[in-house]
Design a protein around this motif. Structure first.
Motif, short mmCIF file in Angstrom:
data_model
loop_
_atom_site.label_atom_id
_atom_site.label_comp_id
_atom_site.label_asym_id
_atom_site.label_seq_id
_atom_site.Cartn_x
_atom_site.Cartn_y
_atom_site.Cartn_z
N HIS A 160 0.83 -1.20 0.00
CA HIS A 160 0.00 0.00 0.00
C HIS A 160 0.86 1.25 0.00
O HIS A 160 0.51 2.25 -0.61
CB HIS A 160 -0.94 0.00 1.21
CG HIS A 160 -1.81 1.21 1.27
ND1 HIS A 160 -2.80 1.44 0.35
CD2 HIS A 160 -1.83 2.27 2.11
CE1 HIS A 160 -3.40 2.58 0.63
NE2 HIS A 160 -2.82 3.10 1.70
N GLU A 174 -0.53 6.70 -7.33
CA GLU A 174 -1.62 7.66 -7.14
C GLU A 174 -1.19 9.06 -7.55
O GLU A 174 -1.95 9.80 -8.18
CB GLU A 174 -2.07 7.66 -5.67
CG GLU A 174 -2.78 6.40 -5.26
CD GLU A 174 -3.05 6.34 -3.77
OE1 GLU A 174 -2.74 7.31 -3.05
OE2 GLU A 174 -3.59 5.32 -3.32
N THR A 227 1.90 2.26 -3.49
CA THR A 227 0.91 2.75 -4.44
C THR A 227 0.78 4.26 -4.40
O THR A 227 0.15 4.83 -5.27
CB THR A 227 -0.47 2.12 -4.17
OG1 THR A 227 -0.86 2.45 -2.85
CG2 THR A 227 -0.44 0.63 -4.35
N THR A 228 1.36 4.93 -3.42
CA THR A 228 1.25 6.38 -3.38
C THR A 228 1.95 7.02 -4.58
O THR A 228 1.51 8.05 -5.07
CB THR A 228 1.84 6.94 -2.07
OG1 THR A 228 3.19 6.53 -1.96
CG2 THR A 228 1.05 6.47 -0.88
N PHE A 247 -1.17 9.21 -11.39
CA PHE A 247 -2.50 9.32 -11.97
C PHE A 247 -3.13 10.68 -11.70
O PHE A 247 -3.86 11.21 -12.54
CB PHE A 247 -3.40 8.20 -11.45
CG PHE A 247 -3.20 6.90 -12.17
CD1 PHE A 247 -3.54 6.77 -13.50
CD2 PHE A 247 -2.67 5.81 -11.50
CE1 PHE A 247 -3.34 5.58 -14.17
CE2 PHE A 247 -2.47 4.61 -12.16
CZ PHE A 247 -2.81 4.49 -13.50
N THR A 248 -2.85 11.27 -10.55
CA THR A 248 -3.34 12.61 -10.26
C THR A 248 -2.74 13.62 -11.23
O THR A 248 -3.43 14.51 -11.73
CB THR A 248 -3.02 13.00 -8.81
OG1 THR A 248 -3.59 12.02 -7.94
CG2 THR A 248 -3.55 14.37 -8.47
#
Length: 84
Positions: A35, A42, A38-39, A45-46
């Motif tokens: 987890h 993220e 995955t930042t 994608f942002t």
């Protein structure tokens, strides 16, 4: 030690209560680590979403002018055909 004896020891360790607790803790730590990784995805994608929104903002004036030009061409053809 042979491979069979190692497998037997792992099987015995996994079926005991201590083995189950250790295995659960290892899985929990693995999921936390996954987890945490995955930042970066993220953030990527942002950034892509922000860039896409900006491009859409640039595209609307172009789309409006093309639509207006096509409507103008159709009206010109329509009135040109009626005049002849």
């Amino acid at each position: 030690m042979t491979l069979n004896t190692i497998a037997q020891h792992v099987k015995n360790a996994a079926t005991t209560t201590r083995g189950k607790i250790a295995g659960g803790a290892a899985l929990l730590m693995g999921s936390v680590a996954a987890h945490a990784q995955t930042t970066g995805a993220e953030a990527a994608f942002t950034e892509i979403e922000t860039a896409g929104s900006e491009m859409v903002g640039y595209a609307w004036p172009v789309v409006a002018s093309i639509t207006a030009a096509l409507i103008g061409i159709k009206l010109f053809k329509k009135f040109a055909n009626r005049a002849s």
